[in-house]
Design a protein around this motif. Structure first.
Motif, PDB file in Angstrom:
ATOM      1  N   TRP A  35      61.546 -37.359  -9.914  1.00 15.89           N
ATOM      2  CA  TRP A  35      61.229 -37.381  -8.285  1.00 15.89           C
ATOM      3  C   TRP A  35      61.142 -38.475  -7.118  1.00 15.89           C
ATOM      4  CZ3 TRP A  35      57.983 -36.867  -4.678  1.00 15.89           C
ATOM      5  CH2 TRP A  35      58.012 -35.977  -3.881  1.00 15.89           C
ATOM      6  N   CYS A 114      53.889 -46.461  12.184  1.00 12.75           N
ATOM      7  CA  CYS A 114      55.396 -46.606  12.115  1.00 12.75           C
ATOM      8  C   CYS A 114      55.573 -47.096  12.798  1.00 12.75           C
ATOM      9  CB  CYS A 114      55.917 -45.475  11.237  1.00 12.75           C
ATOM     10  SG  CYS A 114      55.101 -45.194  10.002  1.00 12.75           S
ATOM     11  N   ASN A 154      51.105 -36.731  -3.713  1.00  7.87           N
ATOM     12  CA  ASN A 154      51.386 -36.781  -2.434  1.00  7.87           C
ATOM     13  C   ASN A 154      52.097 -37.752  -1.675  1.00  7.87           C
ATOM     14  OD1 ASN A 154      52.112 -33.658  -2.842  1.00  7.87           O
ATOM     15  ND2 ASN A 154      49.939 -33.402  -2.494  1.00  7.87           N
ATOM     16  N   GLN A 218      48.614 -36.931   4.805  1.00  5.65           N
ATOM     17  CA  GLN A 218      49.907 -36.754   5.439  1.00  5.65           C
ATOM     18  C   GLN A 218      50.665 -35.276   4.806  1.00  5.65           C
ATOM     19  OE1 GLN A 218      54.158 -39.265   6.309  1.00  5.65           O
ATOM     20  NE2 GLN A 218      53.683 -38.482   4.207  1.00  5.65           N
ATOM     21  N   GLY A 220      53.347 -33.977   4.292  1.00  3.31           N
ATOM     22  CA  GLY A 220      54.250 -34.693   4.212  1.00  3.31           C
ATOM     23  C   GLY A 220      55.872 -33.250   4.783  1.00  3.31           C
ATOM     24  N   LYS A 221      56.012 -32.217   4.558  1.00  7.86           N
ATOM     25  CA  LYS A 221      57.107 -31.680   4.797  1.00  7.86           C
ATOM     26  C   LYS A 221      57.190 -31.632   6.338  1.00  7.86           C
ATOM     27  CE  LYS A 221      57.786 -27.555   2.256  1.00  7.86           C
ATOM     28  NZ  LYS A 221      58.563 -28.308   0.307  1.00  7.86           N
ATOM     29  N   VAL A 223      55.840 -32.772   8.552  1.00 12.44           N
ATOM     30  CA  VAL A 223      56.204 -35.135   9.320  1.00 12.44           C
ATOM     31  C   VAL A 223      57.769 -34.678   8.935  1.00 12.44           C
ATOM     32  CG1 VAL A 223      55.611 -36.910   9.723  1.00 12.44           C
ATOM     33  CG2 VAL A 223      53.856 -35.531   9.501  1.00 12.44           C
ATOM     34  N   HIS A 255      62.657 -47.714  10.054  1.00 15.29           N
ATOM     35  CA  HIS A 255      61.830 -47.051   9.640  1.00 15.29           C
ATOM     36  C   HIS A 255      62.231 -46.733   7.716  1.00 15.29           C
ATOM     37  CE1 HIS A 255      57.817 -47.198   8.527  1.00 15.29           C
ATOM     38  NE2 HIS A 255      57.875 -45.518   8.958  1.00 15.29           N
ATOM     39  N   ARG A 260      65.687 -39.852   3.198  1.00 12.26           N
ATOM     40  CA  ARG A 260      66.675 -38.363   3.727  1.00 12.26           C
ATOM     41  C   ARG A 260      66.822 -38.852   5.204  1.00 12.26           C
ATOM     42  NH1 ARG A 260      64.348 -33.871   1.249  1.00 12.26           N
ATOM     43  NH2 ARG A 260      62.440 -35.666   0.766  1.00 12.26           N
ATOM     44  N   PHE A 315      59.608 -43.616  13.492  1.00 13.17           N
ATOM     45  CA  PHE A 315      58.751 -42.871  13.241  1.00 13.17           C
ATOM     46  C   PHE A 315      57.249 -42.655  12.545  1.00 13.17           C
ATOM     47  CE2 PHE A 315      57.594 -38.035  13.430  1.00 13.17           C
ATOM     48  CZ  PHE A 315      57.871 -37.847  14.904  1.00 13.17           C
ATOM     49  N   GLY A 316      56.228 -42.071  13.632  1.00 18.79           N
ATOM     50  CA  GLY A 316      55.632 -42.822  12.532  1.00 18.79           C
ATOM     51  C   GLY A 316      54.192 -41.753  13.166  1.00 18.79           C
TER      52      GLY A 316
HETATM   53  O1  UT7 Z   1      56.355 -43.291   7.715  1.00 14.96           O
HETATM   54  C1  UT7 Z   1      55.974 -42.201   8.655  1.00 14.96           C
HETATM   55  C2  UT7 Z   1      56.133 -41.430   8.975  1.00 14.96           C
HETATM   56  N1  UT7 Z   1      56.372 -40.921   7.413  1.00 14.96           N
HETATM   57  C3  UT7 Z   1      57.680 -39.631   6.734  1.00 14.96           C
HETATM   58  O2  UT7 Z   1      58.480 -39.853   7.511  1.00 14.96           O
HETATM   59  C4  UT7 Z   1      57.464 -38.619   6.072  1.00 14.96           C
HETATM   60  C5  UT7 Z   1      58.162 -37.685   5.519  1.00 14.96           C
HETATM   61  N2  UT7 Z   1      57.803 -37.080   4.832  1.00 14.96           N
HETATM   62  C6  UT7 Z   1      58.709 -36.980   3.684  1.00 14.96           C
HETATM   63  O3  UT7 Z   1      59.281 -38.675   3.600  1.00 14.96           O
HETATM   64  C7  UT7 Z   1      58.150 -36.376   2.565  1.00 14.96           C
HETATM   65  O4  UT7 Z   1      58.008 -34.872   2.662  1.00 14.96           O
HETATM   66  C8  UT7 Z   1      57.605 -36.648   1.294  1.00 14.96           C
HETATM   67  C9  UT7 Z   1      58.220 -37.877   0.645  1.00 14.96           C
HETATM   68  C10 UT7 Z   1      56.068 -37.109   1.504  1.00 14.96           C
HETATM   69  C11 UT7 Z   1      57.063 -35.264   0.497  1.00 14.96           C
HETATM   70  O5  UT7 Z   1      59.419 -35.511   0.380  1.00 14.96           O
HETATM   71  P1  UT7 Z   1      59.212 -33.488   0.264  1.00 14.96           P
HETATM   72  O6  UT7 Z   1      60.243 -33.110  -0.331  1.00 14.96           O
HETATM   73  O7  UT7 Z   1      58.741 -32.832   1.362  1.00 14.96           O
HETATM   74  O8  UT7 Z   1      57.996 -32.565  -0.986  1.00 14.96           O
HETATM   75  P2  UT7 Z   1      57.260 -31.823  -0.749  1.00 14.96           P
HETATM   76  O9  UT7 Z   1      56.150 -32.239  -0.841  1.00 14.96           O
HETATM   77  O10 UT7 Z   1      57.429 -30.322  -0.256  1.00 14.96           O
HETATM   78  O11 UT7 Z   1      56.704 -31.447  -2.378  1.00 14.96           O
HETATM   79  C12 UT7 Z   1      57.739 -30.855  -3.036  1.00 14.96           C
HETATM   80  C13 UT7 Z   1      57.028 -30.431  -4.423  1.00 14.96           C
HETATM   81  C14 UT7 Z   1      56.033 -29.701  -4.449  1.00 14.96           C
HETATM   82  O12 UT7 Z   1      56.212 -28.828  -5.535  1.00 14.96           O
HETATM   83  P3  UT7 Z   1      55.388 -27.019  -5.340  1.00 14.96           P
HETATM   84  O13 UT7 Z   1      54.761 -27.063  -4.318  1.00 14.96           O
HETATM   85  O14 UT7 Z   1      56.942 -27.006  -4.607  1.00 14.96           O
HETATM   86  O15 UT7 Z   1      55.838 -26.615  -6.695  1.00 14.96           O
HETATM   87  C15 UT7 Z   1      55.242 -30.976  -4.201  1.00 14.96           C
HETATM   88  O16 UT7 Z   1      54.027 -30.875  -5.184  1.00 14.96           O
HETATM   89  O17 UT7 Z   1      57.181 -31.598  -5.275  1.00 14.96           O
HETATM   90  C16 UT7 Z   1      55.743 -31.843  -5.728  1.00 14.96           C
HETATM   91  N3  UT7 Z   1      55.268 -32.887  -5.293  1.00 14.96           N
HETATM   92  C17 UT7 Z   1      56.024 -34.145  -6.714  1.00 14.96           C
HETATM   93  N4  UT7 Z   1      56.102 -34.096  -7.556  1.00 14.96           N
HETATM   94  C18 UT7 Z   1      56.390 -35.072  -8.407  1.00 14.96           C
HETATM   95  C19 UT7 Z   1      54.668 -33.867  -4.387  1.00 14.96           C
HETATM   96  N5  UT7 Z   1      54.405 -34.923  -4.263  1.00 14.96           N
HETATM   97  C20 UT7 Z   1      55.391 -34.920  -5.835  1.00 14.96           C
HETATM   98  C21 UT7 Z   1      54.959 -36.408  -7.030  1.00 14.96           C
HETATM   99  N6  UT7 Z   1      55.906 -36.434  -8.776  1.00 14.96           N
HETATM  100  N7  UT7 Z   1      54.992 -37.557  -5.638  1.00 14.96           N
END
Ligand code: UT7
Length: 336
Positions: A35, A114, A154, A218, A220-221, A223, A255, A260, A315-316
């Motif tokens: 993951w 960031c 998260n 955060q 995450g989605k 941001v 950054h 992705r 971006f941050g």
């Molecule tokens: O640096 C400053 C700016 N920050 C960024 O640019 C970060 C931007 N965000 C991201 O990079 C991504 O949103 C993350 C990497 C933080 C998360 O990835 P995502 O594809 O957006 O995942 P999500 O938060 O939508 O979660 C998808 C699923 C969820 O489960 P359900 O609700 O679909 O059942 C989460 O609960 O993945 C689950 N999940 C995890 N599973 C395994 C969330 N964290 C984890 C984990 N391990 N660590």
């Protein structure tokens, strides 16, 4: 007034030795290596077990001064970009200034999360261009593990500790150096990436600790969606403003928050993957340190060469974002 151009004349970085791998995290929270790798591109990150952000910064700066062959007393200004200062006050920059013996420098911190390194680079460049200063140190340093909740899957998989530093000096070679910058802020995004405790709004209390308000939060989605658009658009904008195409750029230096987001930015710019600096797999998101850490590693490896046009993009939190166009002037280490 004729403006001088600012250029990077030295670069270095420091990462702590201890590695926190995805399999280590599997033992701490409900997550798995697959993951983390597929959603973020991260395999492992570095952890500073003892010490603070200034310790990371000092190691990077001291090595950089050695590389340049100058003493700390020659430095005019030190800007430390960080969101994890050693303390609320004094600034981490003042701690660095004292510990390296930069007795003729003034020093301050800059918080743009960031995008901190790009913001600080821009501020530092103005002091060079206007002739106010001749030697300005820009540091991006964060001990992200100090504000990371290792029970929150998260966020705890994302961050690591590191520092990177560059030296800015004037150049007479007009075609080299920091050629252009675009920086943006949108405070309406503040609530999606923040740390609510510890400031004047929520000073530390038992309640703020119980509510985990001293950790980074955060959405995450949300941001992610803004970051993909923001970083790609500003990187494309800096090309267009300078009548450049992806093929004119030797390196995209993004950054490192998510592989992705990096891929989307490269695609928007028309740049091949093999021209993108990527080390998120080894260090995760080190916030203000990601960009100078890339510059330093690629320069040390002899891959970042004098005369190469590069685009730095970030971006941050804030939101803050931006891009910088640089014509790299520093000779490779083996040629020096
Ligand atoms: O640096 C400053 C700016 N920050 C960024 O640019 C970060 C931007 N965000 C991201 O990079 C991504 O949103 C993350 C990497 C933080 C998360 O990835 P995502 O594809 O957006 O995942 P999500 O938060 O939508 O979660 C998808 C699923 C969820 O489960 P359900 O609700 O679909 O059942 C989460 O609960 O993945 C689950 N999940 C995890 N599973 C395994 C969330 N964290 C984890 C984990 N391990 N660590």
């Amino acid at each position: 007034m004729e403006l001088r151009r600012a250029t990077i004349t030295a670069v270095s970085h420091y990462v702590p030795e201890k590695i926190l791998s995805n399999s280590d995290l599997e033992k701490m929270v409900e997550t798995n290596d697959e993951w983390i790798r597929t959603r973020t591109g991260i395999r492992e990150r570095r952890i500073l077990e003892k010490g603070a952000t200034s310790d990371l910064a000092i190691k990077a700066v001291q090595q950089m001064l050695t590389n340049r062959g100058i003493s700390a007393a020659e430095i005019d200004l030190i800007i430390v970009a960080t969101i994890t200062p050693d303390m609320m006050l004094p600034t981490t920059a003042c701690l660095v200034q004292d510990k390296i013996g930069a007795r003729n420098a003034w020093a301050f911190d800059l918080n743009a999360a960031c995008s901190g390194f790009l913001y600080a680079l821009s501020v530092g460049a103005r002091f060079i261009e206007t002739g106010v200063h001749s030697k300005v140190i820009i540091v991006g340093a964060d001990k992200m593990t100090s504000i990371t909740d290792y029970t929150d899957r998260n966020t705890c998989i994302l961050f690591g500790d590191a520092a990177g530093a560059v030296l800015l000096e004037p150049t007479n070679e007009k075609e080299y150096g920091i050629l252009d910058q675009r920086l943006y802020s949108d405070g309406s995004g503040g609530k999606y990436l923040c740390m609510k405790g510890g400031g004047s709004l929520n000073p530390p209390t038992h309640e703020t600790i119980d509510k985990k308000m001293h950790y980074v939060y955060q959405d995450g989605k949300t941001v992610f969606k803004s970051a993909v658009i923001g970083m790609a658009e500003v990187a494309a904008e800096i090309l267009e403003r300078n009548h450049l195409k992806g093929e004119d750029i030797a390196w995209l230096v993004p950054h490192q928050a998510n592989l992705r987001i990096i891929d989307a930015t490269a695609k928007r710019m028309g740049i091949d993957r093999n021209k993108v600096m990527i080390n998120i797999d080894r260090y995760g998101n080190t916030t203000a340190a990601t960009i100078p850490l890339c510059l330093s590693e690629w320069w040390q490896a002899g891959q970042l060469k004098r005369g190469q046009k590069i685009v730095l993009a970030a971006f941050g939190a804030g939101y803050t974002w931006g891009a910088t166009l640089v014509n790299w002037s520093l000779t490779n280490p083996e040629k020096r």
